[in-house]
Structure formats: structure tokens, C-alpha cells
Design a protein around this motif. Structure first.
Motif, PDB file in Angstrom:
ATOM      1  N   ARG A  51       0.842  -0.923   0.440  1.00 34.63           N
ATOM      2  CA  ARG A  51      -0.341  -0.146  -0.024  1.00 34.63           C
ATOM      3  C   ARG A  51       0.935   1.072  -0.082  1.00 34.63           C
ATOM      4  N   ALA A  52       0.560   2.115  -0.949  1.00 34.15           N
ATOM      5  CA  ALA A  52       0.871   3.484  -0.910  1.00 34.15           C
ATOM      6  C   ALA A  52       0.949   4.010   0.486  1.00 34.15           C
ATOM      7  N   ARG A  53       2.012   5.314   0.471  1.00 35.00           N
ATOM      8  CA  ARG A  53       2.162   5.746   1.325  1.00 35.00           C
ATOM      9  C   ARG A  53       3.377   6.888   1.342  1.00 35.00           C
ATOM     10  N   SER A  54       2.539   8.482   2.178  1.00 29.22           N
ATOM     11  CA  SER A  54       3.805   9.118   1.506  1.00 29.22           C
ATOM     12  C   SER A  54       5.315   9.215   1.836  1.00 29.22           C
ATOM     13  N   SER A  55       5.664  10.091   2.052  1.00 32.30           N
ATOM     14  CA  SER A  55       7.150   9.601   2.612  1.00 32.30           C
ATOM     15  C   SER A  55       7.594  10.868   3.145  1.00 32.30           C
ATOM     16  N   SER A  56       7.229  11.753   3.518  1.00 25.59           N
ATOM     17  CA  SER A  56       6.453  12.565   4.588  1.00 25.59           C
ATOM     18  C   SER A  56       5.313  13.394   4.256  1.00 25.59           C
ATOM     19  N   LEU A 185       3.808  14.945  -1.462  1.00 24.68           N
ATOM     20  CA  LEU A 185       3.095  14.121  -2.773  1.00 24.68           C
ATOM     21  C   LEU A 185       4.645  14.724  -3.476  1.00 24.68           C
ATOM     22  N   GLU A 186       6.136  14.791  -3.334  1.00 23.02           N
ATOM     23  CA  GLU A 186       6.504  14.835  -3.753  1.00 23.02           C
ATOM     24  C   GLU A 186       7.248  13.674  -4.073  1.00 23.02           C
ATOM     25  N   LYS A 187       6.846  12.242  -3.321  1.00 19.87           N
ATOM     26  CA  LYS A 187       7.870  11.371  -3.133  1.00 19.87           C
ATOM     27  C   LYS A 187       6.853  10.541  -2.524  1.00 19.87           C
ATOM     28  N   ILE A 188       6.478   9.226  -3.187  1.00 22.40           N
ATOM     29  CA  ILE A 188       5.907   7.959  -1.963  1.00 22.40           C
ATOM     30  C   ILE A 188       6.343   7.157  -1.999  1.00 22.40           C
ATOM     31  N   GLU A 189       5.882   6.572  -1.382  1.00 17.19           N
ATOM     32  CA  GLU A 189       6.755   4.755  -0.996  1.00 17.19           C
ATOM     33  C   GLU A 189       5.861   4.149  -0.865  1.00 17.19           C
ATOM     34  N   MET A 190       6.108   2.328  -0.812  1.00 18.02           N
ATOM     35  CA  MET A 190       5.200   1.756  -0.591  1.00 18.02           C
ATOM     36  C   MET A 190       5.889   0.131   0.159  1.00 18.02           C
ATOM     37  N   VAL A 191       5.498  -0.310   0.748  1.00 16.81           N
ATOM     38  CA  VAL A 191       6.242  -1.016   1.409  1.00 16.81           C
ATOM     39  C   VAL A 191       5.817  -2.201   1.405  1.00 16.81           C
ATOM     40  N   ILE A 192       6.668  -3.589   0.919  1.00 16.06           N
ATOM     41  CA  ILE A 192       6.078  -4.456   0.694  1.00 16.06           C
ATOM     42  C   ILE A 192       6.992  -5.719   1.613  1.00 16.06           C
ATOM     43  N   ASN A 193       6.133  -6.690   2.360  1.00 17.34           N
ATOM     44  CA  ASN A 193       6.456  -7.622   2.575  1.00 17.34           C
ATOM     45  C   ASN A 193       7.258  -9.070   2.548  1.00 17.34           C
ATOM     46  N   VAL A 194       8.929  -9.482   2.535  1.00 17.59           N
ATOM     47  CA  VAL A 194       8.830 -10.571   2.083  1.00 17.59           C
ATOM     48  C   VAL A 194       9.691 -11.995   3.656  1.00 17.59           C
ATOM     49  N   GLU A 223      12.518   2.249  -6.139  1.00 17.56           N
ATOM     50  CA  GLU A 223      13.898   1.479  -5.298  1.00 17.56           C
ATOM     51  C   GLU A 223      14.206   1.282  -3.877  1.00 17.56           C
ATOM     52  N   ILE A 224      15.008   0.188  -3.398  1.00 22.23           N
ATOM     53  CA  ILE A 224      14.643   0.207  -2.213  1.00 22.23           C
ATOM     54  C   ILE A 224      15.798   0.865  -1.444  1.00 22.23           C
ATOM     55  N   THR A 225      14.610   2.063  -0.332  1.00 19.96           N
ATOM     56  CA  THR A 225      15.540   2.185   0.543  1.00 19.96           C
ATOM     57  C   THR A 225      14.939   2.910   1.778  1.00 19.96           C
ATOM     58  N   LEU A 242      10.207   0.642  -0.438  1.00 22.87           N
ATOM     59  CA  LEU A 242      10.143   1.122  -1.897  1.00 22.87           C
ATOM     60  C   LEU A 242       9.966   2.661  -1.861  1.00 22.87           C
ATOM     61  N   SER A 243      10.466   3.389  -2.839  1.00 25.13           N
ATOM     62  CA  SER A 243      10.556   4.741  -2.656  1.00 25.13           C
ATOM     63  C   SER A 243      10.271   5.316  -4.579  1.00 25.13           C
ATOM     64  N   MET A 244       9.336   5.810  -4.976  1.00 27.90           N
ATOM     65  CA  MET A 244       9.333   6.464  -5.679  1.00 27.90           C
ATOM     66  C   MET A 244       9.131   7.805  -5.870  1.00 27.90           C
ATOM     67  N   ASP A 245       9.358   8.836  -7.473  1.00 28.20           N
ATOM     68  CA  ASP A 245       8.826   9.551  -7.546  1.00 28.20           C
ATOM     69  C   ASP A 245       7.410   9.712  -8.313  1.00 28.20           C
ATOM     70  N   GLN A 246       6.654  10.782  -7.395  1.00 28.03           N
ATOM     71  CA  GLN A 246       5.008  11.465  -8.623  1.00 28.03           C
ATOM     72  C   GLN A 246       5.114  11.518  -9.446  1.00 28.03           C
ATOM     73  N   PRO A 247       4.123  10.980 -10.124  1.00 29.53           N
ATOM     74  CA  PRO A 247       3.797  11.041 -11.431  1.00 29.53           C
ATOM     75  C   PRO A 247       2.526  12.195 -11.402  1.00 29.53           C
ATOM     76  N   GLU A 248       3.225  12.841 -12.446  1.00 33.52           N
ATOM     77  CA  GLU A 248       3.034  14.304 -12.698  1.00 33.52           C
ATOM     78  C   GLU A 248       1.293  14.508 -13.493  1.00 33.52           C
ATOM     79  N   GLU A 249       0.922  13.487 -13.978  1.00 33.29           N
ATOM     80  CA  GLU A 249       0.060  13.488 -14.827  1.00 33.29           C
ATOM     81  C   GLU A 249      -1.160  12.802 -13.708  1.00 33.29           C
ATOM     82  N   ARG A 250      -1.561  11.498 -12.978  1.00 36.80           N
ATOM     83  CA  ARG A 250      -2.447  11.598 -11.411  1.00 36.80           C
ATOM     84  C   ARG A 250      -1.326  11.134 -10.651  1.00 36.80           C
TER      85      ARG A 250
END
Length: 349
Positions: A51-56, A185-194, A223-225, A242-250
Motif C-alpha cells: 500500500r502507498a504512503r507518503s514519504s513525508s 506529494l513529491e515522493k511516494i513510498e510502498m512497503v512490501i513484506n518478504v 528503488e529500495i530505500t 520502496l520509494s518512487m517519484d510522484q507521477p505528474e499526470e495522476r
């Protein structure tokens, strides 16, 4: 004759006692978590939900109590760094600052006059020291009053969106009470469980892409942070951020469900060995020998000496002693015994 009868009685008692003695219970068979050597494809070419979460993320609160008189934002409002979020009634704080400034000026004047009087011997050194201390005390009170006035206003510490509000205008607010939640909203994160053996595949990951259910077909490079170092007590999995840039369009919003697609094209044996969980290793201090427990087809364990090439965040690399498909124990390795029968709890992930 009497002696013979007595002997027969004793023999009978002995036989009856032996017959009534309970047989020893069989040793319980231990349930054992195991790992199949080389089984990392489920991570390197897998799909992992999260699930997504904000990096800030920050909960905003006043450090002072007062009455809210200005709150120009609503839930969902986009704000820039430095924008006003909320303000308390400033009149009491402003009055406290003016009173503290007057007290500080008075203390400073008294101190200056005291210096002249001390030179003329009209006051003692103790009285002069008291005047000097009063300057420090009033200045400290002035600093606190100014800070309280500053703390009566909340500005956005970074750009983002207001996710929640808990107070309305003209409501009395106590210090430290959360009034708003701000999400960057500049960065978005997602936590996965392995799982623990999936952790062994981390060094062989080539790419990670995340696709959120709300935006099918749009994959974001990630990328893994952060790599969790402690497994969950209930699921025995490790959290990977995991961290990724927020897309501009959506815009991806916190809480959105998604899937991480993981790929890798490097096999463990191409690295000169197999990566296994560190928890599978045990050893002997004498000779610095490392070993693992192999689980055979008959579900009995036997120890095997291995050569460790190195240990990383993904696990231990074994360069000698293991073959593809070997099943080894990954838990309770210090309490097993040679030839002990076990019940295989889980093979692979």
C-alpha cells in the motif's frame, strides 16, 4: 519351605512392579522451518502487494494553548512550504511579549545604575549581583514570551496536501493537540513484506516497478530505500520500503493498493555460490567451522560443513558444501541433534 515361599513372593512382586512401570514416551517430532537452496525466483520474478504512503508525513499541533481564529485550509487543500495552516488568537501572547519587554528594559536600566552605585560604594557587590541576575531572568522570560507568540501560528513545513483536520475556527485548542495532518506529494513510498529466504534474493534484483490498482497500466520505477532487520512475530516477514517519484499526470494517494513487479537476471550460482538465510548457519568455535543442517528425504537432519564466502544484508553466500535443491533448516539450528526426525514446516518462502 518357608524360605522358598518368601522368595517366590518377592519374585512375584518384582515382576508385577516391572509390568506396571510405564514405558518411556517417544520423543516429540520437532516442526522445522526450512529453505530450499537456490529458491529465489519467487522474488526475482515475482509480484509483491503493498500500500502507498507518503514519504513525508507530519501531524501538526500548537505548542501553546489558545483559541483558533484562523484556519484557511480544508481537507484536500494543496499547500506550499510556508503557507499558513492555522493561527491562535494572538492578543494574549502579544500582551505577554510587551510585558516581558518592559520588564527586561527596567532590569537593564537598574543594572546600569547599579554599576555606577557600586563604583561609588552606595550598594554592595551582592546587591549588584542580584541586579545582574535580574537582567538574565527577564531576558529569559522575554525569549519565552516571543516563542509562545511564534508558536501560536502554524505554517506548512513542506509542500503537500492536508489529509485531515480535527478543529474548527473559534474552538479552544490545548497545547500538543493535533489539529491537522500534512502529507507530502513529491515522493511516494510502498512497503512490501518478504519472507526470510526471499531476503536472500535482494542482491540479485535488477528492476522494480510498481503499478497501483487505481492506475492500471502505469508502472512507476522504484528503488529500495529501507530494509527491515526484524521479522514480524506473526507473519515472519521482513518489511521492505520502496520509494518512487510522484507521477505528474495522476497523483498516487496514501493508502492506495498496488503491486511491485520485481525482476532479476543473475542467478546465485553465477556469483560463485548460493545465498542462504544467516539464521541457517551454526558452527564450532574450535577451528572456526561453519555448518548447516540438511533435511533428508526421510525428514531426518544431518550436519554438513560449508564454506562461507561473505555475509550481506541479503544473507550468507555459501561457496562450498551446498548443491542446488538442498533443503536446510533455518530455525532452531542450535537445538537440533544428528539424525533427529523433524516435520518440514515450509520449503522455500
Amino acid at each position: 519351605m518357608k524360605a522358598t515361599i518368601t522368595a517366590l513372593c518377592l519374585l512375584g512382586i518384582t515382576v508385577l512392579t516391572a509390568c506396571s512401570r510405564p514405558e518411556p514416551l517417544p520423543e516429540p517430532i520437532r516442526q522445522l522451518r526450512v529453505f530450499e537452496v537456490g529458491a529465489v525466483s519467487d522474488l526475482r520474478n515475482g509480484q509483491l502487494p503493498g500500500r502507498a504512503r507518503s514519504s513525508s508525513e507530519v501531524d501538526l499541533a500548537f505548542d501553546v494553548s489558545g483559541t483558533l481564529v484562523e484556519r484557511p485550509v480544508s481537507i484536500g487543500t494543496m499547500v506550499e512550504e510556508g503557507d499558513l495552516i492555522a493561527r491562535l488568537d494572538p492578543r494574549d501572547f502579544q500582551a505577554n511579549v510587551r510585558a516581558a519587554e518592559a520588564a527586561a528594559r527596567n532590569a537593564s536600566s537598574n543594572f546600569k545604575r547599579g554599576r555606577e552605585l557600586l563604583e561609588s560604594r552606595f550598594i554592595s557587590e551582592a546587591e549588584f549581583d542580584r541586579l545582574e541576575a535580574e537582567v538574565d531572568i527577564t531576558q529569559a522570560r522575554l525569549d519565552l514570551a516571543r516563542k509562545a507568540l511564534s508558536d501560536s501560528v502554524i505554517y506548512a513545513p513542506f509542500s503537500g496536501a492536508i489529509a485531515n483536520l480535527t478543529v474548527e475556527n473559534f474552538q479552544s485548542v490545548r497545547a500538543k493537540t493535533v489539529i491537522a495532518r500534512l502529507l507530502g506529494l513529491e515522493k511516494i513510498e510502498m512497503v512490501i513484506n518478504v519472507s526470510e529466504n526471499q531476503m536472500a534474493g535482494l542482491p540479485y534484483i535488477k528492476t522494480i516497478e510498481v503499478e497501483f490498482d487505481a492506475f492500471p497500466g502505469m508502472r512507476l520505477p522504484a528503488e529500495i530505500t529501507e530494509i527491515g532487520r526484524e521479522a514480524s512475530l506473526t507473519t515472519r516477514t521482513f518489511p521492505i520500503t520502496l520509494s518512487m517519484d510522484q507521477p505528474e499526470e495522476r497523483k498516487v494517494l496514501a493508502g492506495m493498493a498496488g503491486v511491485a513487479y520485481v525482476t532479476g537476471d543473475i542467478r546465485p550460482n553465477e556469483q560463485g555460490g548460493y545465498v542462504i538465510p544467516v539464521s541457517a548457519l551454526f558452527g564450532e568455535e574450535q577451528g572456526n567451522v561453519s555448518k548447516v543442517w540438511l533435511v533428508g528425504p526421510d525428514n531426518r537432519v544431518s550436519s554438513r560443513v560449508v564454506k562461507v564466502g561473505g555475509v550481506t544484508s541479503g544473507g550468507a553466500t555459501i561457496i562450498e558444501g551446498l548443491q542446488l535443491g538442498d533443503v536446510i533448516a533455518t530455525a532452531g539450528v542450535h537445538v537440533l541433534a544428528e539424525g533427529q526426525e523433524v516435520i518440514v514446516d515450509k520449503v522455500g518462502g
